[in-house]
Enzyme design. Sequence first.
Site, PDB file in Angstrom:
ATOM      1  CG  ASP A  80      36.778  32.094  39.112  1.00 47.80           C
ATOM      2  OD1 ASP A  80      37.539  31.749  40.029  1.00 47.80           O
ATOM      3  OD2 ASP A  80      36.502  33.294  38.855  1.00 47.80           O
ATOM      4  CD  GLU A 132      38.542  31.575  48.471  1.00 47.55           C
ATOM      5  OE1 GLU A 132      38.514  31.526  47.230  1.00 47.55           O
ATOM      6  OE2 GLU A 132      38.028  32.498  49.137  1.00 47.55           O
ATOM      7  N   GLY A 179      36.322  42.689  42.775  1.00 51.48           N
ATOM      8  CA  GLY A 179      35.672  43.907  42.320  1.00 51.48           C
ATOM      9  C   GLY A 179      36.569  45.137  42.277  1.00 51.48           C
ATOM     10  CG  HIS A 208      40.460  34.075  44.080  1.00 54.67           C
ATOM     11  ND1 HIS A 208      39.387  33.752  43.290  1.00 54.67           N
ATOM     12  CD2 HIS A 208      41.162  32.928  44.244  1.00 54.67           C
ATOM     13  CE1 HIS A 208      39.435  32.463  43.002  1.00 54.67           C
ATOM     14  NE2 HIS A 208      40.505  31.936  43.564  1.00 54.67           N
ATOM     15  CB  ALA A 210      45.073  39.611  41.679  1.00 55.94           C
ATOM     16  CG  ASN A 251      41.869  34.025  40.069  1.00 55.99           C
ATOM     17  OD1 ASN A 251      42.805  33.343  39.668  1.00 55.99           O
ATOM     18  ND2 ASN A 251      40.828  33.503  40.669  1.00 55.99           N
ATOM     19  CB  THR A 252      43.047  39.603  36.074  1.00 61.04           C
ATOM     20  OG1 THR A 252      44.283  39.553  36.797  1.00 61.04           O
ATOM     21  CG2 THR A 252      42.757  41.046  35.678  1.00 61.04           C
ATOM     22  CG  ASP A 253      35.979  39.049  35.902  1.00 59.85           C
ATOM     23  OD1 ASP A 253      35.914  39.609  34.788  1.00 59.85           O
ATOM     24  OD2 ASP A 253      35.002  38.462  36.397  1.00 59.85           O
TER      25      ASP A 253
HETATM   26  P1  13P Z   1      39.096  40.871  40.442  1.00 59.41           P
HETATM   27  O1  13P Z   1      37.689  41.266  40.755  1.00 59.41           O
HETATM   28  O2  13P Z   1      40.090  41.602  41.289  1.00 59.41           O
HETATM   29  O3  13P Z   1      39.428  40.974  38.999  1.00 59.41           O
HETATM   30  O4  13P Z   1      39.254  39.312  40.851  1.00 59.41           O
HETATM   31  C1  13P Z   1      38.752  38.304  40.023  1.00 59.41           C
HETATM   32  C2  13P Z   1      38.736  36.964  40.673  1.00 59.41           C
HETATM   33  O5  13P Z   1      39.284  36.728  41.730  1.00 59.41           O
HETATM   34  C3  13P Z   1      38.024  35.894  39.952  1.00 59.41           C
HETATM   35  O6  13P Z   1      37.978  34.706  40.667  1.00 59.41           O
HETATM   36  O1  G3H Z   2      35.291  36.018  41.297  1.00 62.45           O
HETATM   37  C1  G3H Z   2      34.373  36.238  40.546  1.00 62.45           C
HETATM   38  C2  G3H Z   2      34.644  36.536  39.110  1.00 62.45           C
HETATM   39  O2  G3H Z   2      34.991  37.890  38.951  1.00 62.45           O
HETATM   40  C3  G3H Z   2      33.477  36.107  38.274  1.00 62.45           C
HETATM   41  O3  G3H Z   2      32.371  36.894  38.553  1.00 62.45           O
HETATM   42  O4  G3H Z   2      30.481  35.388  39.198  1.00 62.45           O
HETATM   43  O5  G3H Z   2      30.088  37.675  38.198  1.00 62.45           O
HETATM   44  O6  G3H Z   2      30.952  35.788  36.788  1.00 62.45           O
HETATM   45  P1  G3H Z   2      30.872  36.402  38.167  1.00 62.45           P
HETATM   46 ZN    ZN Z   3      37.796  34.949  42.750  1.00 66.10          ZN
END
Ligand code: 13P
Ligand code: G3H
Ligand code: ZN
Length: 305
Positions: A80, A132, A179, A208, A210, A251-253
Amino acid sequence: MLVTGLEILKKARAEGYGVGAFNTNNMEFTQAILEAAEELRSPVILALSEGAMKYGGRALTQMAVALAKEARVPVAIHLDHGSSYESVLKALREGFTSVMIDKSHEDFETNVRETKRVVEAAHAVGVTVEAELGRLAGIEEHVAVDEKDALLTNPEEARIFMERTGADYLAVAIGTSHGAYKGKGRPFIDHPRLERIAGLVPAPLVLHGASAVPPELVERFRAAGGEIGEAAGIHPEDIRKAIALGVAKINTDTDLRLAFTALIRETLGKSPKEFDPRKYLGPAREAVKEVVKSRMELFGSVGKA
Ligand code: 13P
Ligand code: G3H
Ligand code: ZN
């Protein structure tokens, strides 16, 4: 089974559903994501950022690759936001099957040149590439049109970019941002722009930033003593619409981080004497799994493995 990102995403775009790319940094997230995928018979993309690779080292990358190989559903191991050619090579050496090169902050020609270089290296070893174009900035509805234009992906440029680089899937900037604080509390998604991009770019598109940042999760985090401001995410209906228009990778983090941390806070708050990590990491892992499952349902990838 371990497959390339394109194998998963080509089918998704062709059939009009989305596949989640979920970020992992440790064993619990990796298990939660893969178990959710297997239980729902969904393809999945396991995303490791450069930060994740630094934090988890080979323990994380090799666990991810080994578990993906054993999985009974298609899994891609994805870098990523790879920031450099060197970083991509490192992922290739670790056995990743999908890499992102993110030169979106550079000028167009530099982005084309750097992306092309990565595509050549990755394709030589059978790995597919995400690139991107445009800036991931949280946009509000009332932002002026020319200001939006300067940040968001230009459809005609996207077509030329994909032709010149040979990248396999494209991350687009249509108003989302990373975020828990998106669009200053009023996130705006430019669906008409997405429709124009999708009309010109046949490759799977990537969204991204999302995360939904669900109010009930934010509340749970707060109730357990966590501090968080005016958090806001992308409405599920906006995600559904984006998928219908051509977004195949979502993408979901943030949502996973929120769920995991809320549960740890909750468990430790209720049991101040607890110091067996399994007792609070276990419920936190379950909470991540539930969020992943609900995302898969929203994206329409359930039963597509
Ligand atoms: P979020 O912060 O919305 O979960 O996005 C994660 C992301 O785009 C990772 O590449
Ligand atoms: O887009 C970023 C992801 O949420 C990953 O975050 O670089 O803090 O691991 P990170
Ligand atoms: Zn991202």
